[in-house]
Design an enzyme around this catalytic site. Sequence first.
Site, PDB file in Angstrom:
ATOM      1  N   VAL A  11      93.439  82.242 -13.533  1.00  0.00           N
ATOM      2  CA  VAL A  11      93.351  80.843 -13.117  1.00  0.00           C
ATOM      3  C   VAL A  11      92.784  79.972 -14.234  1.00  0.00           C
ATOM      4  CG1 VAL A  11      92.155  79.294 -11.509  1.00  0.00           C
ATOM      5  CG2 VAL A  11      93.278  81.350 -10.666  1.00  0.00           C
ATOM      6  N   THR A 121      88.379  80.570  -5.548  1.00  0.00           N
ATOM      7  CA  THR A 121      88.501  80.572  -4.087  1.00  0.00           C
ATOM      8  C   THR A 121      87.150  80.954  -3.492  1.00  0.00           C
ATOM      9  OG1 THR A 121      90.801  81.224  -4.302  1.00  0.00           O
ATOM     10  CG2 THR A 121      89.771  81.599  -2.162  1.00  0.00           C
ATOM     11  N   LEU A 156      98.298  78.440  -7.487  1.00  0.00           N
ATOM     12  CA  LEU A 156      99.336  79.045  -8.340  1.00  0.00           C
ATOM     13  C   LEU A 156      99.661  80.468  -7.890  1.00  0.00           C
ATOM     14  CD1 LEU A 156      97.889  81.310 -10.320  1.00  0.00           C
ATOM     15  CD2 LEU A 156      97.172  79.308 -11.564  1.00  0.00           C
ATOM     16  N   LYS A 157     100.910  80.868  -8.174  1.00  0.00           N
ATOM     17  CA  LYS A 157     101.318  82.241  -7.876  1.00  0.00           C
ATOM     18  C   LYS A 157     101.439  82.988  -9.189  1.00  0.00           C
ATOM     19  CE  LYS A 157     105.258  80.821  -6.029  1.00  0.00           C
ATOM     20  NZ  LYS A 157     105.100  79.362  -5.996  1.00  0.00           N
ATOM     21  N   ASN A 214      96.329  81.110   2.336  1.00  0.00           N
ATOM     22  CA  ASN A 214      96.576  82.515   1.986  1.00  0.00           C
ATOM     23  C   ASN A 214      96.658  83.398   3.234  1.00  0.00           C
ATOM     24  OD1 ASN A 214      96.878  82.094  -0.679  1.00  0.00           O
ATOM     25  ND2 ASN A 214      95.025  83.130  -1.336  1.00  0.00           N
ATOM     26  N   TYR A 257     109.858  88.708   4.061  1.00  0.00           N
ATOM     27  CA  TYR A 257     110.536  89.913   3.576  1.00  0.00           C
ATOM     28  C   TYR A 257     109.725  91.131   3.976  1.00  0.00           C
ATOM     29  CZ  TYR A 257     113.513  86.954   0.735  1.00  0.00           C
ATOM     30  OH  TYR A 257     114.413  86.022   0.334  1.00  0.00           O
ATOM     31  N   GLY A 263      99.707  92.988  -1.887  1.00  0.00           N
ATOM     32  CA  GLY A 263      98.557  93.383  -2.712  1.00  0.00           C
ATOM     33  C   GLY A 263      98.100  92.197  -3.528  1.00  0.00           C
ATOM     34  N   CYS A 266      94.486  88.249  -4.467  1.00  0.00           N
ATOM     35  CA  CYS A 266      94.158  87.148  -3.551  1.00  0.00           C
ATOM     36  C   CYS A 266      94.290  87.477  -2.069  1.00  0.00           C
ATOM     37  CB  CYS A 266      95.002  85.933  -3.903  1.00  0.00           C
ATOM     38  SG  CYS A 266      94.514  85.246  -5.483  1.00  0.00           S
ATOM     39  N   LYS A 269      91.782  90.117  -0.489  1.00  0.00           N
ATOM     40  CA  LYS A 269      90.364  89.717  -0.500  1.00  0.00           C
ATOM     41  C   LYS A 269      90.135  88.434   0.307  1.00  0.00           C
ATOM     42  CE  LYS A 269      89.667  86.961  -4.686  1.00  0.00           C
ATOM     43  NZ  LYS A 269      89.487  85.667  -4.044  1.00  0.00           N
TER      44      LYS A 269
HETATM   45  N1  NAD Z   1      94.863  85.164  -9.709  1.00  0.00           N
HETATM   46  C1  NAD Z   1      95.437  84.324  -8.876  1.00  0.00           C
HETATM   47  O1  NAD Z   1      96.646  84.361  -8.643  1.00  0.00           O
HETATM   48  C2  NAD Z   1      94.628  83.272  -8.183  1.00  0.00           C
HETATM   49  C3  NAD Z   1      95.285  82.197  -7.566  1.00  0.00           C
HETATM   50  C4  NAD Z   1      94.515  81.224  -6.942  1.00  0.00           C
HETATM   51  C5  NAD Z   1      93.133  81.339  -6.902  1.00  0.00           C
HETATM   52  N2  NAD Z   1      92.524  82.413  -7.490  1.00  0.00           N
HETATM   53  C6  NAD Z   1      91.060  82.487  -7.442  1.00  0.00           C
HETATM   54  O2  NAD Z   1      90.558  82.060  -8.711  1.00  0.00           O
HETATM   55  C7  NAD Z   1      89.358  82.788  -9.042  1.00  0.00           C
HETATM   56  C8  NAD Z   1      89.536  83.476 -10.390  1.00  0.00           C
HETATM   57  O3  NAD Z   1      90.575  84.432 -10.248  1.00  0.00           O
HETATM   58  P1  NAD Z   1      91.264  85.109 -11.517  1.00  0.00           P
HETATM   59  O4  NAD Z   1      92.392  85.925 -10.988  1.00  0.00           O
HETATM   60  O5  NAD Z   1      91.510  84.072 -12.539  1.00  0.00           O
HETATM   61  O6  NAD Z   1      90.069  86.068 -12.000  1.00  0.00           O
HETATM   62  P2  NAD Z   1      89.995  86.926 -13.349  1.00  0.00           P
HETATM   63  O7  NAD Z   1      89.221  88.131 -12.991  1.00  0.00           O
HETATM   64  O8  NAD Z   1      91.361  87.069 -13.941  1.00  0.00           O
HETATM   65  O9  NAD Z   1      89.147  86.009 -14.340  1.00  0.00           O
HETATM   66  C9  NAD Z   1      87.787  85.707 -14.169  1.00  0.00           C
HETATM   67  C10 NAD Z   1      87.159  85.528 -15.534  1.00  0.00           C
HETATM   68  O10 NAD Z   1      85.843  85.017 -15.391  1.00  0.00           O
HETATM   69  C11 NAD Z   1      85.044  85.570 -16.430  1.00  0.00           C
HETATM   70  N3  NAD Z   1      83.617  85.386 -16.108  1.00  0.00           N
HETATM   71  C12 NAD Z   1      82.855  86.002 -15.197  1.00  0.00           C
HETATM   72  N4  NAD Z   1      81.592  85.530 -15.230  1.00  0.00           N
HETATM   73  C13 NAD Z   1      81.554  84.556 -16.186  1.00  0.00           C
HETATM   74  C14 NAD Z   1      80.545  83.691 -16.682  1.00  0.00           C
HETATM   75  N5  NAD Z   1      79.304  83.709 -16.213  1.00  0.00           N
HETATM   76  N6  NAD Z   1      80.881  82.835 -17.670  1.00  0.00           N
HETATM   77  C15 NAD Z   1      82.130  82.802 -18.172  1.00  0.00           C
HETATM   78  N7  NAD Z   1      83.118  83.603 -17.740  1.00  0.00           N
HETATM   79  C16 NAD Z   1      82.843  84.470 -16.757  1.00  0.00           C
HETATM   80  C17 NAD Z   1      85.504  87.005 -16.504  1.00  0.00           C
HETATM   81  O11 NAD Z   1      85.147  87.613 -17.734  1.00  0.00           O
HETATM   82  C18 NAD Z   1      87.026  86.826 -16.334  1.00  0.00           C
HETATM   83  O12 NAD Z   1      87.660  86.682 -17.592  1.00  0.00           O
HETATM   84  C19 NAD Z   1      89.123  83.735  -7.872  1.00  0.00           C
HETATM   85  O13 NAD Z   1      88.247  83.131  -6.963  1.00  0.00           O
HETATM   86  C20 NAD Z   1      90.497  83.883  -7.260  1.00  0.00           C
HETATM   87  O14 NAD Z   1      90.446  84.197  -5.895  1.00  0.00           O
HETATM   88  C21 NAD Z   1      93.236  83.374  -8.141  1.00  0.00           C
END
Ligand code: NAD
Length: 444
Positions: A11, A121, A156-157, A214, A257, A263, A266, A269
Amino acid sequence: MKLTIIGTGYVGLVTGACFSEMGSHVTCVDIDKEKIDNLKKGILPIYEPGLESIVLNNYKEGTLNFTTSLAQAAKDCNVFFIAVGTPPGQDGSADLQYVLQVARQIGSVIEDYAVIVDKSTVPVGTADKVRAQVSKELEARGAAIEFDVVSNPEFLKEGAAVNDFLKPDRIIVGADSHRAAKLMRRLYAPFSRNRDKMLFMNVKDAEMTKYAANSMLATKISFMNEIANLCERLGVDVENVRKGIGSDSRIGYSFIYPGCGYGGSCFPKDVKALVKTAKDAGFVPTLLDAVEERNNLQKQVLGNKVINRFGQDLTGRTFGIWGLAFKPGTDDMREASSRVLIKALLDAGARVNVYDPVAMDQARKEIPAQEQEKICFAQDQYSALDTADACILVTEWKAFRQPDFKKMASLMKERVIFDGRNQYDPDEIKEAGFEYHGIGRELG
Ligand SMILES: NC(=O)c1ccc[n+]([C@@H]2O[C@H](COP(=O)([O-])OP(=O)(O)OC[C@H]3O[C@@H](n4cnc5c(N)ncnc54)[C@H](O)[C@@H]3O)[C@@H](O)[C@H]2O)c1
């Protein structure tokens, strides 16, 4: 505008890259030094279509930067996005330790009015917790600096993240102050040009909107999987049922589908976290509990079908698995159905050959070492089928849609296909000389 994005994962990186593409000056911060060093060398931590060129161009232009130092990024910046992970805690609740840690860090570096945006999230009420952490830090510094906390959940997806961010269906902003709302409108104006995509509401409503979205999508999938399991037992083809109900405009075709379970980072959890929120509020979320239970059971369906066909003891058998990522277009294997299938097959004594067009490196990192001893990471989709007793399709990558059945037949020991995503026409498969087992199509 000058922005700091804290957390440079899926994200954070997409958010930072897309804002810089639209003219903002962005600094992405992460505690993972290797990730930041690699980004500075042009090496991205994730596979996401279209992302690399945006990152490389904007880094070259100087509109996108990477650092491990929040203090450095915060200079002259008054918009901070929190985009760190919120993984499930032991009890299913969203673990807010990273979000709140970042809130404290922001409180320790801001020098002027700041808008702090929760992009992660997070459950209803988190903005209040973020506000409290920032205030505590400011008090400790003896600094009287105004700030607002805004909720701006991300929709985003993975696999289509850049496109989703650049052309969103809607932009949800939960803001309790006019000043913050005005700044957010200005910030997102370039993404909202053909029509007003911004929906303003209060902070808690925005926090809940993300979980409701979600959970609704997960519910559609689990509902369809439930119908598929029933179809299978009644001699009904769920694919005809899917088309039959999807054509109803009140239902629509998306997210119905049938398959081998959802999995990713998102849906699993977020459903769990909403269940916990409900229970904490004294409400029994009967439907959401069932959505999760159906999904856990659905991830076992492919393994059970293989055991029904080949017996409990799979010693001496080899299975070729097509697809490891939780869905096509990504290398993300978090909570992927492939993990449950691989474990079930190995536990029953089988060997497995695996192939995924992009998730092979990720698989080597994520699959436990003792499992990897019995896994062959194949060079391509066909070598995964070498002397295999069956081909098991788990992730519906385009490359698997119209395979060379003759080539498959020449390589495999037995001609059996388990289609975990109903990608194939059973009649075509049978004509090609294969035995077919889909989801919700016949008792396999
Ligand atoms: N992945 C998705 O498709 C998606 C979509 C929508 C929302 N989200 C939400 O967005 C959030 C992030 O998801 P993600 O998939 O990007 O996670 P991710 O695990 O890919 O990235 C999180 C990043 O945060 C960093 N981090 C942790 N603590 C930190 C700190 N103190 N300072 C700086 N960096 C730090 C980690 O090193 C990691 O690189 C979650 O809450 C998730 O639910 C994810």
